[in-house]
Design a protein around this motif. Structure first.
Motif, mmCIF file in Angstrom:
data_model
loop_
_atom_site.group_PDB
_atom_site.id
_atom_site.type_symbol
_atom_site.label_atom_id
_atom_site.label_comp_id
_atom_site.label_asym_id
_atom_site.label_seq_id
_atom_site.Cartn_x
_atom_site.Cartn_y
_atom_site.Cartn_z
ATOM 1 N N ILE B 78 0.839 -1.198 0.000
ATOM 2 C CA ILE B 78 0.000 0.000 0.000
ATOM 3 C C ILE B 78 0.879 1.256 0.000
ATOM 4 C CG2 ILE B 78 -1.592 1.371 1.430
ATOM 5 C CD1 ILE B 78 -2.993 -1.291 2.120
ATOM 6 N N VAL B 79 1.938 1.223 0.813
ATOM 7 C CA VAL B 79 2.855 2.370 0.854
ATOM 8 C C VAL B 79 3.512 2.566 -0.516
ATOM 9 C CG1 VAL B 79 4.957 3.277 1.900
ATOM 10 C CG2 VAL B 79 3.290 2.077 3.317
ATOM 11 N N GLY B 147 -0.177 0.685 -7.372
ATOM 12 C CA GLY B 147 0.106 2.004 -7.935
ATOM 13 C C GLY B 147 -0.898 2.366 -9.018
ATOM 14 N N GLU B 148 -1.223 1.385 -9.850
ATOM 15 C CA GLU B 148 -2.189 1.636 -10.918
ATOM 16 C C GLU B 148 -3.583 1.877 -10.343
ATOM 17 O OE1 GLU B 148 -0.095 2.531 -13.181
ATOM 18 O OE2 GLU B 148 -1.452 1.740 -14.694
ATOM 19 N N VAL B 149 -3.895 1.144 -9.263
ATOM 20 C CA VAL B 149 -5.194 1.331 -8.613
ATOM 21 C C VAL B 149 -5.288 2.747 -8.042
ATOM 22 C CG1 VAL B 149 -6.590 0.628 -6.634
ATOM 23 C CG2 VAL B 149 -5.546 -1.103 -8.081
ATOM 24 N N VAL B 150 -4.221 3.188 -7.386
ATOM 25 C CA VAL B 150 -4.193 4.523 -6.790
ATOM 26 C C VAL B 150 -4.314 5.587 -7.880
ATOM 27 C CG1 VAL B 150 -2.727 6.175 -5.557
ATOM 28 C CG2 VAL B 150 -2.897 3.819 -4.750
ATOM 29 N N ALA B 184 -10.672 9.775 -3.129
ATOM 30 C CA ALA B 184 -10.128 8.665 -3.927
ATOM 31 C C ALA B 184 -10.144 7.361 -3.137
ATOM 32 C CB ALA B 184 -8.704 9.003 -4.373
ATOM 33 N N VAL B 185 -9.956 7.460 -1.814
ATOM 34 C CA VAL B 185 -9.898 6.259 -0.985
ATOM 35 C C VAL B 185 -11.149 5.397 -1.173
ATOM 36 C CG1 VAL B 185 -10.026 5.451 1.402
ATOM 37 C CG2 VAL B 185 -8.287 7.091 0.732
ATOM 38 N N LYS B 186 -12.307 6.060 -1.275
ATOM 39 C CA LYS B 186 -13.566 5.320 -1.458
ATOM 40 C C LYS B 186 -13.536 4.512 -2.744
ATOM 41 C CE LYS B 186 -16.514 8.555 0.925
ATOM 42 N NZ LYS B 186 -17.579 9.550 0.758
ATOM 43 N N VAL B 187 -12.970 5.117 -3.774
ATOM 44 C CA VAL B 187 -12.906 4.432 -5.062
ATOM 45 C C VAL B 187 -11.849 3.332 -5.030
ATOM 46 C CG1 VAL B 187 -12.629 4.773 -7.536
ATOM 47 C CG2 VAL B 187 -13.495 6.627 -6.101
ATOM 48 N N PRO B 191 -10.985 -2.217 -5.177
ATOM 49 C CA PRO B 191 -9.915 -2.937 -5.884
ATOM 50 C C PRO B 191 -8.737 -3.308 -4.988
ATOM 51 C CG PRO B 191 -10.125 -0.693 -6.720
ATOM 52 C CD PRO B 191 -11.265 -0.919 -5.812
ATOM 53 N N VAL B 192 -8.460 -2.500 -3.957
ATOM 54 C CA VAL B 192 -7.386 -2.870 -3.022
ATOM 55 C C VAL B 192 -7.762 -4.148 -2.286
ATOM 56 C CG1 VAL B 192 -6.221 -2.233 -0.859
ATOM 57 C CG2 VAL B 192 -6.362 -0.593 -2.713
ATOM 58 N N GLY B 193 -9.037 -4.264 -1.949
ATOM 59 C CA GLY B 193 -9.513 -5.485 -1.316
ATOM 60 C C GLY B 193 -9.276 -6.695 -2.198
ATOM 61 N N ASN B 194 -9.549 -6.518 -3.486
ATOM 62 C CA ASN B 194 -9.298 -7.606 -4.429
ATOM 63 C C ASN B 194 -7.832 -7.973 -4.480
ATOM 64 O OD1 ASN B 194 -11.577 -8.669 -5.636
ATOM 65 N ND2 ASN B 194 -11.895 -6.807 -6.807
ATOM 66 N N GLU B 195 -6.983 -6.958 -4.547
ATOM 67 C CA GLU B 195 -5.539 -7.194 -4.586
ATOM 68 C C GLU B 195 -5.101 -7.955 -3.343
ATOM 69 O OE1 GLU B 195 -3.161 -6.005 -7.019
ATOM 70 O OE2 GLU B 195 -5.049 -5.886 -8.119
ATOM 71 N N PHE B 196 -5.682 -7.583 -2.221
ATOM 72 C CA PHE B 196 -5.337 -8.222 -0.961
ATOM 73 C C PHE B 196 -5.612 -9.726 -1.017
ATOM 74 C CE2 PHE B 196 -6.604 -9.577 3.324
ATOM 75 C CZ PHE B 196 -5.441 -9.289 4.009
ATOM 76 N N ILE B 197 -6.787 -10.069 -1.547
ATOM 77 C CA ILE B 197 -7.146 -11.485 -1.596
ATOM 78 C C ILE B 197 -6.282 -12.229 -2.612
ATOM 79 C CG2 ILE B 197 -8.995 -13.038 -2.313
ATOM 80 C CD1 ILE B 197 -10.849 -10.976 -0.839
#
Lengths: 247, 261
Positions: B78-79, B147-150, B184-187, B191-197
């Motif tokens: 994430i960082v 990075g692309e998600v952000v 942006a965090v809401k958006v 997808p971050v959740g998906n990446e996590f899984i």
């Protein structure tokens, strides 16, 4: 026209079966994990070579079998013979009671033992001397089981024994346990390693390799045993041992 | 787009579906899968303790390692992702170029190769413990995707927001921190959740460098007991339970964030 073609196809197929049954030697596929020099490994020409391969070829010739080798990862090599993906395994497989309970073995064909390889600076001479340190071995091998028996030593298992030696070269583990011929190849004959590693002590187990077949395949075991007996009688195995520098 | 319509958008990610608010009712797919998996394991252990109970007893430290690698990697990713994402939209040519190069290179190399490379190649220079190099390898890989998600999240915020903030007298930095990023965090969260899984499942790849994670513990058990089918059944079910558990947490987090949408 179509009927004629079908008929020809059926005839051809039938002919194949008949000829296979009577004339051609029975074809078998043999799995080997070719990461275990000098017993079985892949050479510069991408061919599987080694003592086991030559031995199996000789046995098959004596037994009237036609053999194809299949390079298979060690992890799961037994599951494959059980599932019928190949007929036999020749891959430095030690005959153990646990394995015998699950699979059938031919008569033993080579006697070997487990041995410890350590970095040159190490003073210990047996696994128990490496208490509190990590010792590597290939997953599911008798070497890994020997390390596991020693209390206070942490076993690290690798997919291939070569990766364990590489990790020891990087200084992450304090020892590697594997079959003696393989240990000699890695510790003494490999240029990058011979200045870093040494073999300590003598081999501390008495083991014998056998060819593995699926439980209950008595016919193939008998055939292979006949081949092994013939190879040993003709002293072909002694020649092969010399060729691959086994003791 | 209306609020209702937005809720209908479901991320097609590389993991278990993240439960939505609309998935109400007793028999949701999530519940069937989660309790089904737990029930199956319980039944197997009860009916045939010989292989199954022994397998369950053998793997817990592997589960702990899988958690460590996954959580460590996701935090680091994430960082890295935030820095990379900001780099990708930066007008500073150098910063932008470095971030873009990183994303292009890392996305083009399989994770397994990266894990190998970081462990064995870098291992000859700096001696990093296996578990740490596993975390670094996973974080470097997933940082690029993150990075692309952000970047996509930030770019999705309407231009007017930025213009309004600037016209109120905020500088670029303040605009980013107080106006753009919170929106942006809401958006970004789904997808971050998906990446996590996806990362959780891909963490099984680190067993190649002798990290004793869940998969390697399973393989060690199977290779000694020759109970391949039974062991892999249990391993698959455990991965499924962990994945579903996290997808639920992410679902709850999303709901929290989207309350005042």
């Amino acid at each position: 026209m179509k009927a004629l073609r079908t008929l020809t196809a059926v005839l051809a197929l039938g002919l194949c079966f008949v000829s296979a049954a009577f004339a051609a030697p029975k074809a078998i596929t043999v799995a080997s994990d070719a990461t275990w020099p000098p017993m079985e490994f892949v050479d510069a020409n991408k061919k599987i070579v080694g003592f086991d391969i030559d031995f199996m070829t000789a046995v098959a010739k004596e037994a009237g079998l036609q053999v194809t080798f299949k390079n298979t990862a060690w992890d799961g090599i037994f599951a494959g013979v059980e599932a019928g993906q190949y007929d036999a395994i020749i891959s430095s497989v030690t005959i153990t009671p646990e394995r015998q309970a699950k699979y059938d073995f031919t008569t033993p064909y080579v006697q070997i033992g487990q041995i410890l390889v350590v970095p040159k600076a190490e003073k210990g001479t047996k696994i128990a001397d490496l208490k509190g340190k990590k010792v590597g071995a290939q997953i599911g091998t008798t070497g890994a089981m020997e390390v596991k028996k020693v209390a206070g030593v942490e076993l690290k298992t690798y997919d291939e024994v070569g990766l364990a030696f590489e990790d020891m070269a990087a200084g992450r583990i304090a020892g590697v346990v594997c079959d003696e011929p393989t240990a000699i190849t890695y510790a003494l004959q490999k240029k990058e390693y011979s200045s870093k590693f040494k073999i300590v002590g003598k081999s501390f187990t008495k083991e014998a390799y056998g060819i593995v077949v699926k439980k209950g395949n008595k016919e193939l075991v008998a055939q292979l045993n006949k081949g092994i007996a013939a190879v040993q009688k003709k002293k072909i195995d002694a020649q092969l041992k010399k060729k691959w520098q086994l003791k | 787009m209306s609020t209702e319509a937005k809720k209908q958008i479901i991320d097609v990610g590389d993991g278990a579906a993240i439960p939505r608010k609309s998935d109400r009712g007793l028999f949701t797919a999530w519940r069937i899968a989660f309790f089904g998996a737990i029930g199956t394991i319980a039944y197997l252990v009860w009916s045939r303790p010989d292989p199954y109970l022994n397998i369950i007893k053998f793997v817990p430290d592997g589960i702990a390692v899988t958690f460590q690698v996954t959580l460590g990697a996701i935090l680091l990713a994430i960082v890295i992702g935030l820095i990379t994402g900001l780099g990708r939209i930066s007008k500073n040519r150098f910063f932008n170029g470095v971030a873009s190069l990183y994303v292009e290179v890392i996305r083009g190399i399989p994770l397994l190769v990266q894990i190998f490379y970081i462990y064995y190649a870098l291992g000859t220079i700096v001696k990093v413990p296996a578990i740490l190099s596993a975390i670094i390898a996973m974080a470097v890989c997933y940082g690029a995707y993150m990075g692309e998600v952000v970047r996509a999240g930030i770019e999705s915020i309407a231009k007017g927001q930025r213009e309004a903030a600037l016209s109120l007298g905020m500088n670029g930095r303040q605009t980013m921190i107080h106006v753009i990023l919170p929106q942006a965090v809401k958006v970004i969260l789904p997808p971050v959740g998906n990446e996590f899984i996806a990362l959780l499942k891909d963490s099984s790849l680190v067993s190649i460098i002798a990290v004793a994670d869940l998969l390697r513990r399973g393989r060690e058990y199977a290779s000694e007991s020759f109970t391949y089918f039974e062991t892999y059944t249990v391993i698959a079910l455990i991965y499924l339970i962990i994945t579903l558990f996290f997808s639920k947490i992410i679902g709850v987090m999303e709901e929290r964030v989207s309350v005042n949408k």
